[in-house]
Motif scaffolding. Structure first.
Motif, PDB file in Angstrom:
ATOM      1  N   ILE A 109       0.901  -9.530  -0.985  1.00  0.00           N
ATOM      2  CA  ILE A 109       0.154  -8.616  -1.848  1.00  0.00           C
ATOM      3  C   ILE A 109      -0.466  -9.465  -2.947  1.00  0.00           C
ATOM      4  CG2 ILE A 109       0.213  -6.622  -3.389  1.00  0.00           C
ATOM      5  CD1 ILE A 109       2.605  -5.581  -1.871  1.00  0.00           C
ATOM      6  N   GLY A 110      -1.775  -9.548  -2.951  1.00  0.00           N
ATOM      7  CA  GLY A 110      -2.453 -10.402  -3.915  1.00  0.00           C
ATOM      8  C   GLY A 110      -2.598  -9.758  -5.278  1.00  0.00           C
ATOM      9  N   GLU A 111      -3.088 -10.557  -6.220  1.00  0.00           N
ATOM     10  CA  GLU A 111      -3.421 -10.075  -7.561  1.00  0.00           C
ATOM     11  C   GLU A 111      -4.920 -10.244  -7.729  1.00  0.00           C
ATOM     12  OE1 GLU A 111      -0.094 -11.326 -10.553  1.00  0.00           O
ATOM     13  OE2 GLU A 111      -0.001 -12.717  -8.853  1.00  0.00           O
ATOM     14  N   LEU A 112      -5.640  -9.147  -7.906  1.00  0.00           N
ATOM     15  CA  LEU A 112      -7.094  -9.199  -7.926  1.00  0.00           C
ATOM     16  C   LEU A 112      -7.602  -9.907  -9.176  1.00  0.00           C
ATOM     17  CD1 LEU A 112      -9.445  -8.162  -6.147  1.00  0.00           C
ATOM     18  CD2 LEU A 112      -9.712  -6.311  -7.802  1.00  0.00           C
ATOM     19  N   LEU A 113      -8.487 -10.875  -8.949  1.00  0.00           N
ATOM     20  CA  LEU A 113      -9.090 -11.654 -10.018  1.00  0.00           C
ATOM     21  C   LEU A 113     -10.561 -11.843  -9.690  1.00  0.00           C
ATOM     22  CD1 LEU A 113      -6.283 -14.339 -10.196  1.00  0.00           C
ATOM     23  CD2 LEU A 113      -6.690 -12.574 -11.915  1.00  0.00           C
ATOM     24  N   TYR A 119      -6.431  -1.264  -2.884  1.00  0.00           N
ATOM     25  CA  TYR A 119      -6.346  -1.535  -4.316  1.00  0.00           C
ATOM     26  C   TYR A 119      -5.244  -0.670  -4.932  1.00  0.00           C
ATOM     27  CZ  TYR A 119     -11.148  -3.404  -3.813  1.00  0.00           C
ATOM     28  OH  TYR A 119     -12.269  -4.108  -3.430  1.00  0.00           O
ATOM     29  N   VAL A 120      -4.368  -1.285  -5.722  1.00  0.00           N
ATOM     30  CA  VAL A 120      -3.344  -0.540  -6.446  1.00  0.00           C
ATOM     31  C   VAL A 120      -3.440  -0.911  -7.921  1.00  0.00           C
ATOM     32  CG1 VAL A 120      -0.904  -0.014  -6.705  1.00  0.00           C
ATOM     33  CG2 VAL A 120      -1.825  -0.528  -4.428  1.00  0.00           C
ATOM     34  N   PHE A 121      -3.774   0.063  -8.760  1.00  0.00           N
ATOM     35  CA  PHE A 121      -3.924  -0.152 -10.200  1.00  0.00           C
ATOM     36  C   PHE A 121      -2.653   0.281 -10.920  1.00  0.00           C
ATOM     37  CE2 PHE A 121      -8.082   0.457  -8.417  1.00  0.00           C
ATOM     38  CZ  PHE A 121      -8.937  -0.358  -9.143  1.00  0.00           C
ATOM     39  N   ALA A 122      -2.172  -0.537 -11.843  1.00  0.00           N
ATOM     40  CA  ALA A 122      -1.029  -0.179 -12.683  1.00  0.00           C
ATOM     41  C   ALA A 122      -1.221  -0.795 -14.058  1.00  0.00           C
ATOM     42  CB  ALA A 122       0.287  -0.648 -12.059  1.00  0.00           C
ATOM     43  N   ALA A 123      -0.692  -0.151 -15.089  1.00  0.00           N
ATOM     44  CA  ALA A 123      -1.027  -0.498 -16.467  1.00  0.00           C
ATOM     45  C   ALA A 123      -0.412  -1.802 -16.944  1.00  0.00           C
ATOM     46  CB  ALA A 123      -0.621   0.643 -17.399  1.00  0.00           C
ATOM     47  N   THR A 124       0.795  -2.118 -16.495  1.00  0.00           N
ATOM     48  CA  THR A 124       1.491  -3.297 -17.009  1.00  0.00           C
ATOM     49  C   THR A 124       1.870  -4.241 -15.883  1.00  0.00           C
ATOM     50  OG1 THR A 124       3.716  -2.341 -16.825  1.00  0.00           O
ATOM     51  CG2 THR A 124       2.470  -1.860 -18.850  1.00  0.00           C
ATOM     52  N   ALA A 138       4.795  -5.469 -15.467  1.00  0.00           N
ATOM     53  CA  ALA A 138       6.094  -5.014 -14.960  1.00  0.00           C
ATOM     54  C   ALA A 138       5.908  -3.958 -13.869  1.00  0.00           C
ATOM     55  CB  ALA A 138       6.937  -4.459 -16.099  1.00  0.00           C
ATOM     56  N   GLU A 139       4.986  -3.019 -14.086  1.00  0.00           N
ATOM     57  CA  GLU A 139       4.715  -1.991 -13.076  1.00  0.00           C
ATOM     58  C   GLU A 139       4.105  -2.604 -11.821  1.00  0.00           C
ATOM     59  OE1 GLU A 139       3.516   2.188 -14.800  1.00  0.00           O
ATOM     60  OE2 GLU A 139       2.469   0.620 -15.937  1.00  0.00           O
ATOM     61  N   ARG A 140       3.150  -3.499 -12.012  1.00  0.00           N
ATOM     62  CA  ARG A 140       2.502  -4.126 -10.842  1.00  0.00           C
ATOM     63  C   ARG A 140       3.504  -4.956 -10.046  1.00  0.00           C
ATOM     64  NH1 ARG A 140      -1.431  -4.520 -14.881  1.00  0.00           N
ATOM     65  NH2 ARG A 140      -0.921  -6.675 -15.386  1.00  0.00           N
ATOM     66  N   SER A 141       4.369  -5.663 -10.747  1.00  0.00           N
ATOM     67  CA  SER A 141       5.394  -6.448 -10.072  1.00  0.00           C
ATOM     68  C   SER A 141       6.335  -5.547  -9.280  1.00  0.00           C
ATOM     69  CB  SER A 141       6.181  -7.268 -11.102  1.00  0.00           C
ATOM     70  OG  SER A 141       7.227  -7.986 -10.492  1.00  0.00           O
ATOM     71  N   LEU A 148      -4.981  -5.860   6.917  1.00  0.00           N
ATOM     72  CA  LEU A 148      -5.275  -5.256   5.619  1.00  0.00           C
ATOM     73  C   LEU A 148      -5.266  -6.344   4.557  1.00  0.00           C
ATOM     74  CD1 LEU A 148      -3.012  -2.052   5.520  1.00  0.00           C
ATOM     75  CD2 LEU A 148      -5.470  -2.114   5.943  1.00  0.00           C
ATOM     76  N   THR A 149      -5.967  -6.100   3.465  1.00  0.00           N
ATOM     77  CA  THR A 149      -5.898  -6.972   2.297  1.00  0.00           C
ATOM     78  C   THR A 149      -5.429  -6.111   1.133  1.00  0.00           C
ATOM     79  OG1 THR A 149      -7.783  -8.248   3.125  1.00  0.00           O
ATOM     80  CG2 THR A 149      -7.142  -8.590   0.824  1.00  0.00           C
ATOM     81  N   MET A 150      -4.173  -6.257   0.749  1.00  0.00           N
ATOM     82  CA  MET A 150      -3.600  -5.420  -0.297  1.00  0.00           C
ATOM     83  C   MET A 150      -3.502  -6.210  -1.600  1.00  0.00           C
ATOM     84  SD  MET A 150      -0.025  -3.209  -0.299  1.00  0.00           S
ATOM     85  CE  MET A 150      -0.595  -2.202   1.072  1.00  0.00           C
ATOM     86  N   VAL A 151      -3.955  -5.581  -2.695  1.00  0.00           N
ATOM     87  CA  VAL A 151      -3.940  -6.248  -3.995  1.00  0.00           C
ATOM     88  C   VAL A 151      -3.498  -5.275  -5.080  1.00  0.00           C
ATOM     89  CG1 VAL A 151      -5.761  -7.896  -3.406  1.00  0.00           C
ATOM     90  CG2 VAL A 151      -6.374  -5.709  -4.452  1.00  0.00           C
ATOM     91  N   THR A 152      -2.850  -5.816  -6.111  1.00  0.00           N
ATOM     92  CA  THR A 152      -2.623  -5.049  -7.327  1.00  0.00           C
ATOM     93  C   THR A 152      -3.707  -5.430  -8.331  1.00  0.00           C
ATOM     94  OG1 THR A 152      -1.064  -6.729  -8.155  1.00  0.00           O
ATOM     95  CG2 THR A 152      -0.131  -4.819  -6.998  1.00  0.00           C
ATOM     96  N   VAL A 153      -4.024  -4.495  -9.219  1.00  0.00           N
ATOM     97  CA  VAL A 153      -5.152  -4.682 -10.138  1.00  0.00           C
ATOM     98  C   VAL A 153      -4.734  -4.314 -11.554  1.00  0.00           C
ATOM     99  CG1 VAL A 153      -7.587  -4.197 -10.548  1.00  0.00           C
ATOM    100  CG2 VAL A 153      -6.647  -3.926  -8.241  1.00  0.00           C
ATOM    101  N   ASP A 154      -5.081  -5.179 -12.493  1.00  0.00           N
ATOM    102  CA  ASP A 154      -4.931  -4.873 -13.915  1.00  0.00           C
ATOM    103  C   ASP A 154      -6.178  -4.098 -14.346  1.00  0.00           C
ATOM    104  OD1 ASP A 154      -4.768  -4.772 -16.648  1.00  0.00           O
ATOM    105  OD2 ASP A 154      -4.373  -6.916 -16.927  1.00  0.00           O
ATOM    106  N   PRO A 155      -6.052  -2.819 -14.695  1.00  0.00           N
ATOM    107  CA  PRO A 155      -7.244  -2.030 -15.037  1.00  0.00           C
ATOM    108  C   PRO A 155      -7.965  -2.535 -16.280  1.00  0.00           C
ATOM    109  CG  PRO A 155      -5.229  -0.798 -15.524  1.00  0.00           C
ATOM    110  CD  PRO A 155      -4.815  -2.018 -14.766  1.00  0.00           C
TER     111      PRO A 155
END
Length: 375
Positions: free
Chosen positions: A222-226, A242-247, A249-252, A269-276
């Motif tokens: 699971i990548g981290e979108l940059l 895309y998975v958005f979470a505020a902190t 800690a939540e994304r982790s 699939l290409t799954m990533v978490t995103v810092d909004p």
């Protein structure tokens, strides 16, 4: 080594308060920048509590001094270093900016970058130090080469020169290392301690193929979108999750919860978490309410269709899988932007990657990111 760093940071969170920014004055900054060993500076253009938290966690563990300057009170200083609208982290040595940090706003990633930029572009190791280097960074590429293989050495150095600020590159010509790893030269192995994965590549005479391998093998479960990797992920051609979470800690936590299901669909699939805060305009362009987090969406790249994850639904692996199955089988219709009208007659069936998509092709997306250019 990486796990130990995470453990130390966890203890710091539990037993020590997170301090506020301690900005230097302009004279103090100029004095600090003259250090031969180097200094890491964050130029703060606006209040950034998430960055402040991660910076405070990294500061006591860093091998270089970490300092900050407030661009609101020192705009000319920040402008002289190319900092205009967003907070930026740079490494200075003898007063000169040597590198700009483009990684996630995460303490362990920041510390890994600080250590990485102090190493050679390609580190040479023997069998005795091989094991340490395999886990020295979040992504490590080790080339096992014959001492006289100048062609493979040149190809590896070429690619390393382009990506050494993102990943660690290592070379060994020690036959004992070949025996320990049970490999035959020439071969490059990618080690990802956080995911527990390894990947192999043997066609070192093809520089373009080696570069392609580096970009794909480095992709986390699971990548981290940059900004620098968004187009890289889109270029795979497979659906983006895309998975958005505020902190952080939540994304982790979400990455940990969804690791198993993401691993099952790693190739398709290409799954990533995103810092909004890094991509403030992206949620609305994916049919999401930016004020409701966590949130997520699937972008079916082959047909340019977007499926927002239902509001209020949980983020367990089973819930994600069940919803994904409904999307795949055509029981859920794609999101239609306001004012648009369309019909779909081919919703069910295998999702295939057939078309290259640019970030700019996501309707109306304008990405403003902390410390980076706008895309």
């Amino acid at each position: 080594m990486l796990q130990f760093a995470k453990y130390v940071l966890s203890l710091h969170i539990l037993f020590f308060p997170v301090h506020a920014w301690e900005h230097l004055s302009e004279p103090a900054l100029q004095s600090a920048l003259s250090e031969d060993s180097g200094t890491v500076v964050v130029a703060c253009n606006k209040k950034s509590e998430p960055l402040e938290t991660e910076w405070s966690l990294a500061k006591p563990e860093a091998q270089l001094p970490l300092i900050s300057i407030d661009c609101a009170t020192n705009p000319n200083v920040c402008a002289s270093y190319g900092v205009s609208s967003s907070s930026t982290v740079k490494w200075f040595q003898n007063g000169e900016a040597k590198s700009t940090y483009n990684g996630p706003r995460r303490a362990t990633a920041l510390l890994a970058w600080i250590n990485r930029i102090q190493r050679p572009i390609v580190s040479e190791v023997s069998a005795t130090t091989l094991e340490d280097f395999k886990k020295i960074d979040e992504t490590v590429f080790i080339a096992y080469l014959d001492a006289g293989d100048e062609t493979s050495k040149a190809a590896f150095a070429d690619v390393a020169g382009r990506y050494h600020e993102e990943f660690t590159f290592v070379m060994t010509v020690d036959n004992a290392a070949f025996t320990a790893e049970k490999v035959t030269a020439p071969i490059v192995k990618c080690y990802k301690p956080m995911d527990g994965d390894t990947h192999e590549f043997t066609s070192l005479s093809d520089v373009s193929a080696l570069e392609k391998f580096v970009k794909e093998a480095s992709r986390p479960v699971i990548g981290e979108l940059l900004p620098h990797n968004h187009q890289r992920f889109l270029d795979r051609g497979w659906p983006m999750v895309y998975v958005f979470a505020a902190t952080e800690a939540e994304r982790s936590g979400i990455r940990k919860e969804l690791n198993t299901v993401a691993r099952s669909y790693y190739q398709s699939l290409t799954m990533v978490t995103v810092d909004p805060l890094e991509f403030p305009d992206l949620p609305a362009k994916l049919g999401l309410d930016p004020d409701i987090l966590p949130a997520g969406a699937v972008h079916q790249i082959s047909k340019d269709r977007i499926y927002p994850y239902p509001k209020g639904r949980g983020w367990t692996s089973s819930e994600i899988q069940n919803w994904g199955l409904d999307v795949w089988q055509g029981r859920i219709k794609p999101w239609v932007p306001p004012g648009a009208t369309t019909t779909y007659t081919d919703l069910a069936g295998r999702i295939e990657a057939t078309r290259k998509v640019s970030i700019r092709n996501i309707p109306g997306v304008k990405i403003r990111v902390g410390g980076r250019d706008e895309l």
